[in-house]
Design an enzyme around this catalytic site. Sequence first.
Site, PDB file in Angstrom:
ATOM      1  N   ASP A 190       0.859  -1.182   0.000  1.00  0.00           N
ATOM      2  CA  ASP A 190       0.000   0.000   0.000  1.00  0.00           C
ATOM      3  C   ASP A 190       0.896   1.234   0.000  1.00  0.00           C
ATOM      4  O   ASP A 190       1.659   1.453   0.942  1.00  0.00           O
ATOM      5  CB  ASP A 190      -0.901  -0.014   1.240  1.00  0.00           C
ATOM      6  CG  ASP A 190      -2.005   1.024   1.182  1.00  0.00           C
ATOM      7  OD1 ASP A 190      -2.141   1.684   0.130  1.00  0.00           O
ATOM      8  OD2 ASP A 190      -2.730   1.170   2.180  1.00  0.00           O
TER       9      ASP A 190
ATOM     10  N   ASP B  49      -2.798   2.484  -6.229  1.00  0.00           N
ATOM     11  CA  ASP B  49      -1.740   2.570  -5.216  1.00  0.00           C
ATOM     12  C   ASP B  49      -1.662   1.377  -4.277  1.00  0.00           C
ATOM     13  O   ASP B  49      -0.990   1.448  -3.245  1.00  0.00           O
ATOM     14  CB  ASP B  49      -1.904   3.856  -4.400  1.00  0.00           C
ATOM     15  CG  ASP B  49      -3.203   3.888  -3.609  1.00  0.00           C
ATOM     16  OD1 ASP B  49      -4.086   3.056  -3.899  1.00  0.00           O
ATOM     17  OD2 ASP B  49      -3.340   4.743  -2.723  1.00  0.00           O
ATOM     18  N   GLU B  50      -2.315   0.274  -4.597  1.00  0.00           N
ATOM     19  CA  GLU B  50      -2.186  -0.913  -3.745  1.00  0.00           C
ATOM     20  C   GLU B  50      -2.374  -2.184  -4.559  1.00  0.00           C
ATOM     21  O   GLU B  50      -3.056  -2.198  -5.577  1.00  0.00           O
ATOM     22  CB  GLU B  50      -3.172  -0.875  -2.577  1.00  0.00           C
ATOM     23  CG  GLU B  50      -4.623  -0.980  -2.977  1.00  0.00           C
ATOM     24  CD  GLU B  50      -5.536  -1.177  -1.781  1.00  0.00           C
ATOM     25  OE1 GLU B  50      -5.255  -2.076  -0.959  1.00  0.00           O
ATOM     26  OE2 GLU B  50      -6.545  -0.452  -1.686  1.00  0.00           O
TER      27      GLU B  50
END
Length: 364
Positions: A18, A116-117
């Site tokens: 993350d 973003d993860e």
Amino acid sequence: MLIFPLINDTSRKIIHIDMDAFFAAVEERDNPALKGKPVVIGKDPRETGGRGVVSTCNYEARKYGIHSAMSSKEAYERCPKAIFISGNYEKYRTVGDQIRRIFKRYTDLVEPMSIDEAYLDVTDNKLGIKSAVKIAKLIQHDIWKEVGLTCSAGVSYNKFLAKLASDFEKPHGLTLVLKEDALCFLAKLPIEKFHGVGKKSVEKLHDMGIYTGQDLLAVPEMTLIDHFGRFGFDLYRKARGISNSPVKSDRIRKSIGSERTYAKLLYQETDIKAEISKNAKRVAALLQDHKKLGKTIVLKVRYADFTTLTKRVTLPELTRNAAQIEQVAGDIFDSLSENPAGIRLLGVTMTNLEDKVADISLDL
């Protein structure tokens, strides 16, 4: 008596990565003068008459209670010295692609959950490294060295625990949850921290006197099923650290859409139709990128008073033609009852997706 069998596969090695305050971190990287200052990704309310919402913010801004989806006006009231940046989503997407290429050095079993993860299954990785913790550290090092950003990592034997672990120590943390430690780890967590347990479920659990993982562990399976149906069995499993969901390297997209919130309300039909056209073209481009076709077009309209309407039309044949998507979305808008309130959000989404097939003419 167990209604569903409990099978707990603890042999896998799963990492959840993350990125730390991703959008804001990219802006800080590209403008070092922002470091140490509260940065908010969103329209400056002083320039929009108080309109707009926070997309995300850095950790400095979070100290003031600012968070995503908060109105920009409230964010400014909480922290007048905050620096508001509209955001460059093409830049963020490019950086996200760079990060995913780093993941692929270690394993092809990468499941992006957002820009973003992502989850990585490194049980049988490309480098033959036995330690998932070592791989997580290498990924953190690579991202910092090559991209100039930090990320947090969670390592465990399933996705549920890895996700919880990555949230445990941020920013730039690494948390390992072994199978022998899982119950202790979960017991201490507030129930609202359990991934997949929404706000309404949390309220219902609180009404039942369930506030922590330890509380949940003590509830009989049938009691949870009586209150929550099949989801009750999922809760029963989560309390015991059980989740066998695989890391899917090619996630099946259920929809592709584009929507935009407007700092200045839209009133004129010409302006509204122009924005519908932009969204439709964006959806068509995304369908092209993902090699998808769709049959159901959904228009989403949110008015000044936050009343939100969605309406859909299913076509007789698959398409990804921008003009057709625009036409149908425009027709949907024309069919809506007139509302004198201005429009603050418009969205166009294609659902009922299928992979591109060779015998369909895509541009007719």
